[in-house]
Design an enzyme around this catalytic site. Structure first.
Site, mmCIF file in Angstrom:
data_model
loop_
_atom_site.group_PDB
_atom_site.id
_atom_site.type_symbol
_atom_site.label_atom_id
_atom_site.label_comp_id
_atom_site.label_asym_id
_atom_site.label_seq_id
_atom_site.Cartn_x
_atom_site.Cartn_y
_atom_site.Cartn_z
ATOM 1 C CD GLU A 94 102.233 110.365 -23.807
ATOM 2 O OE1 GLU A 94 103.054 109.562 -24.048
ATOM 3 O OE2 GLU A 94 102.412 110.981 -22.996
ATOM 4 C CD GLU A 137 99.554 98.069 -34.850
ATOM 5 O OE1 GLU A 137 98.712 98.712 -35.756
ATOM 6 O OE2 GLU A 137 100.073 98.610 -34.016
ATOM 7 C CG ASP A 143 103.625 99.435 -33.960
ATOM 8 O OD1 ASP A 143 102.902 100.455 -33.914
ATOM 9 O OD2 ASP A 143 104.010 98.967 -32.729
ATOM 10 C CE LYS A 170 103.776 102.162 -31.238
ATOM 11 N NZ LYS A 170 103.478 101.006 -30.197
#
Length: 953
Positions: free
Chosen positions: A695, A762, A773, A777
């Site tokens: 998660e 990051e 990134d 996701k």
């Protein structure tokens, strides 16, 4: 003939044995009371049956040395009024006296010299006697010991000549240890003015040998004891030799294994005692072996039946036969610790509400080890009567005891557990007895499964309680332990399973935790990311910084800032919240290892301080060693938390899952990599038993997946998902293009530096700027929707219009060159009532894109700023207005909280439950509010009812 008298400060008791001459037991110390005439009639009335006796038995560890004798003396003094029967074992410690005596017989039978053994025995007793007794009393006792050792020496010479050890000789010689320790105890107690008498149990205790072991001849023993007691003055306590007895024809013998405990129980029944206390070196009967289950607890109450079951299955505190006389006489038994006499101990008595209705249901868990399974199977056995009888007749004739039996209802096979050393003999006998049936194929084979253990759960509360067996087997399944055989009696007091010997400790820990005798215990290792081992900005250097840098560790890590690094924030959070987790979830999350790319710290004990842990990190990183340490047999569950963004570490996730290690990760690389890598994880999630929590890899502390999955599970379907999934770009464009379109934003380079300073970026800022990134996701969300999405399928527009050579590294980019262009674009959007946001969009048919867009400043995405991320779920049920989840992602503490959430979801899968707050409280604000509540509304006028009956108030 027994006679006695007082001579100044010495009390002398002599016993005459025909053929052996006079023998003395002597105690000296404080002046004896003046001689007085004893009323024999009165003494007779003070027999065993008319006194209120309490029996105290002290084992070998309780009388191992001089200071132990003194401790026992203090315990006896503390018992207050009443008449005591004190049973003593031989001196224990290293070496044990009984072991030395038996070893001397064995040595003599081999024809070897036994003198050194007898000398060691003498020295052990002489040292103790001279330490606790007055010189004259010690000398008299040593004289008795020397006399006895001389007799033993004569006996051993005969054994040496015959080269054979007779069982009666072993029985006689091995009992001397109790004689010496008991006489020493009598001498010590008398030296402090206590009224005690010595009783050699062989004078009164008569037994006969049966197939099941020594059996007490109760009537004769009671008669002999009453005769002895009739000669004692009122109020005299007795100190009795444990372990030894006599046969019905007067020959010396012993009560065999755990004989001293048995002696205590026997004399408890003979004396009609009110209680029996067994003093040993543990605080009571424990819920499990503390060497294997450190969380094992002392059981305050046990029923006789529970104690017998636990004792059979390896609980060393008390032997089953010890309790039989006490059970027959309804006498409670207390297990107490000589070295902690203030402890509550364990009370063993009849089944009662406290044993049946205990919260945990199970009293305790135990094991039988060095077991082998013998399996007899064949289709010819089905429906044939007498097969089982024949099998056990063969085993009986072979003198092979059976520990456990399991048979399938089809009668196709029957298996039983035996001692590993008996397995081969059992197989040979069965092969011979059923040779014709095997030749005809009626019985397929007799096979042996070696290296097994029996694990048992015991408790009165199991009877008629639903779900106990399910909980038991579920715990073993969660610990990845295979069950070979199962047995349960119809009284439902015991569930026994056979497991591989190598799984014994893990099985014991798993079921112990499952029934909440201790918390669900998880061994945790944390892998830090690169950001966690970077020097903390603004920290002082100095000698510590230089020393740590030479080891590749963070400068200033001894003074680290948990607000700056995810791994450190999680470590701090877990250590700070450990007690709360134990109380709220009855789970013990033990951080036992931390690792960076270059160094690691492995600890057998849970880490307690983040700073100390970082300072102690010295070993070179080794992933295999790290995983082996975290996955320990001593703890039932293991977890690795990956706080890095390293693809090389992510590639190990699937292997860890296969090895039974749970994984919680903030590292998205394994899920967003190749389809093959994702499938490995997916297959382990689908078919394996290890938990994979990711998660946090998507939303940090924002529950994006936790909102998406219930939608899908509830039958809804996704039309499209839109949102901002990069906290870095959310912050940058929230500052560059604020949602209040009338405000002026900061310059792009300034916003980027602010994001970097707050730890939102990051490790490589290009991962954010190039949309990597966000793309990763989006890929994972697509795969969770069932789409075979890859990064190549996503249309990506960088957050800024990079030049051709600027996509290779952030260190070479001058971000200020983009300030003017980005400011113009933000101003143009604001003029139209819009804002700039870096938007991800995924549609149900697989179209995916990541780009910088103008969006309405009042839209759900347009309202995101300050590092918040958000996802809008447009579904068949949420068509016009999406279901929105949003919040801050980038804070290391927020991400650490998200990782803790994943850890607690693992705890729930392992059987942990949120127990809720310990208590509800009222605050001063609530009291103030109550004092200012508006007055009640006045009643409505009755005229409004217009003829209807007015309702009763």
């Amino acid at each position: 003939v027994v006679w006695g008298g007082c001579f100044g400060t010495t009390t002398l008791v002599c016993k005459y044995n025909p053929g052996r001459g006079a023998r003395r037991w002597i105690s000296e110390g404080q002046p004896s009371p003046q001689p007085r005439r004893v009323d024999r009639t009165m003494a007779s009335e003070q027999g065993a049956s008319s006194r209120k006796w309490r029996v105290h038995k002290f084992g070998g560890t309780s009388v191992a040395e001089a200071k132990c004798f003194q401790r026992v003396k203090s315990i006896i003094e503390s018992q207050g009024d009443g008449t005591l029967a004190i049973v003593c074992s031989a001196m224990g410690g290293k070496p044990k006296v009984t072991d030395l005596l038996l070893q001397s017989v064995e040595t003599a039978a081999r024809g070897d010299s036994f003198g050194a053994l007898l000398q060691a025995i003498r020295e052990k007793h002489v040292d103790c006697a001279e330490s606790i007794l007055a010189p004259d009393a010690a000398a008299d006792l040593i004289e008795v010991i020397d006399h006895d050792l001389s007799e033993i020496q004569d006996i051993l010479r005969a054994v040496s000549l015959m080269r054979f050890e007779f069982e009666p000789i072993r029985e006689l010689v091995s009992g001397y240890g109790e004689l010496w320790s008991t006489q020493m105890m009598v001498a010590l107690l008398k030296s402090y003015g206590m009224n005690v008498a010595f009783l050699d149990a062989r004078r009164v205790l008569r037994i006969e040998e049966l197939l099941t072991g020594p059996a007490v001849m109760w009537e004769e023993s009671e008669k002999l004891l009453d005769e002895f007691m009739s000669g004692l003055a009122p109020g005299t306590s007795i100190v009795i030799t444990g372990y030894v007895a006599s046969t019905k024809d007067g020959k010396a013998t012993t009560l065999k294994r755990d004989g001293s405990d048995f002696s205590a129980s026997i004399f408890g029944k003979l004396l009609k005692a009110s209680e029996i206390s067994i003093w040993t070196d543990v605080d009571g009967v424990l819920s499990a072996d503390p060497r294997r289950v450190p969380e094992a607890q002392v059981l305050s109450e046990l029923s006789y039946s529970e104690a017998v079951e636990l004792a059979y299955f390896g609980a060393k505190v008390i032997h089953p036969k010890t309790m039989l006389p006490a059970i027959d006489a309804h006498i409670p038994i207390f297990i107490r610790n000589t070295f902690n006499p203030e402890g509550g101990g364990t009370r063993i008595f009849e089944t009662n509400e406290r044993t049946v209705e205990r919260k945990s249901i199970i009293a305790g868990f135990s094991t039988v080890e060095n077991v082998a399974i013998v399996n007899v199977e064949g289709t010819g056995m089905i429906g044939v009567s007498g097969i089982t009888q024949q099998i056990f007749t063969v085993l009986n004739n072979t003198a092979v005891p059976v520990k456990m039996v399991a048979q399938c209802s089809s009668e196709h096979s029957i298996c039983f557990a035996v001692d590993a050393g008996d397995a081969a003999a059992a197989k040979r006998s069965l092969d011979e007895a059923f040779s014709r049936e095997i030749a005809q194929g009626h019985i397929h084979a007799v096979t042996i499964i070696e290296d097994m253990s029996i694990v048992a759960a015991v408790g009165d509360g199991m009877a008629h309680t639903h779900g106990v067996a399910g909980r038991f087997f579920n715990a073993l399944g969660n610990a990845r332990i295979n069950i070979v055989a199962i047995a349960q009696g119809c009284d439902e007091r015991n569930i026994s399973t056979v497991v591989s010997a190598q799984d014994t400790e893990r099985a014991l820990r798993a079921i112990h935790s499952s029934f909440l005798l201790s918390e669900i215990t998880v061994s945790v290792g944390i892998i830090f990311g690169d950001a966690d081992v970077a020097p903390v900005t603004g920290r002082a250097g100095g000698a510590l910084s230089t020393a740590r840098s030479s080891r590749g560790l963070p400068a200033g890590a001894g003074d680290f800032d948990a607000d700056s690094h995810i791994g450190m924030a999680l470590l701090t959070l877990l250590l700070e919240r450990r007690k709360w987790l134990q109380t709220r979830f009855e789970s013990d999350i033990r951080v036992r290892g931390i690792m960076t790319k270059s160094h690691m710290l492995l600890s057998d004990e849970p880490l307690k301080s983040p700073q100390q842990a970082m300072e102690a990190m010295a070993g070179a990183s080794d992933f295999e060693q790290f995983a082996d340490h975290i996955r320990t047999d001593q703890l039932p569950h293991s977890l690795i938390v990956d706080c890095s963004n390293d693809p090389a570490i992510a590639s190990r996730h699937a292997a860890w899952l296969r090895e039974g290690i749970h994984v919680v990760t903030a590292n998205i690389a394994a899920l967003a990599g190749s389809i093959d890598d994702y499938d490995q994880i997916r297959n382990e999630r689908k078919t394996g038993e290890s938990y994979y929590g990711f998660e946090t890899a998507i939303g940090g502390g924002v529950p994006v997946l936790s909102v998406l999955k219930p939608l899908l599970h509830g039958g809804d379907s996704i039309n499209y998902i839109e949102g901002c999934l990069s906290s870095t770009l959310s912050y940058i464009f929230g500052r560059l293009s604020p949602k209040d379109t009338g405000s002026t934003g900061v310059r792009f380079s300034e916003a980027l530096e602010e994001a970097r300073a707050q730890g939102l970026m990051e490790t490589d800022p290009m991962d954010d700027i190039l949309g990597k990134d966000s793309t990763q996701k989006l890929v994972v969300l697509g795969r969770e929707l069932g789409l075979a999405l890859t990064e190549n399928d996503v249309v990506v527009e960088p957050a800024i219009p990079l030049r051709n050579d600027e996509g290779k590294g952030a260190s070479r980019v001058d971000w200020s060159v983009y300030d003017d262009a980005m400011a113009e674009r933000a101003a143009a959007a604001a003029a139209r009532g819009n804002v700039l946001r870096y938007v991800c969009r995924l549609e149900e048919h697989g179209t995916a894109a990541v780009a910088l867009k103008e969006v309405d400043s009042n839209s759900d995405v347009g309202q995101l700023d300050g590092g918040n991320i958000g996802a809008c779920f447009y579904t068949h049920r949420y068509t016009h207005k999406p279901l929105v989840v949003q919040g801050p992602l980038g804070s290391p503490r927020a991400t650490a909280s998200g990782l803790l959430g994943d850890i607690l979801r693992l705890v729930a899968e392992l059987g942990g439950r949120d127990r809720g707050p310990r208590q509800l409280r009222r605050t001063p604000s609530m009291e103030t509010l109550r004092d200012h509540v508006s007055p009640p509304m006045p009643p409505m006028p009755s005229t409004i009812y217009e003829g209807a009956a007015e309702p009763t108030p």
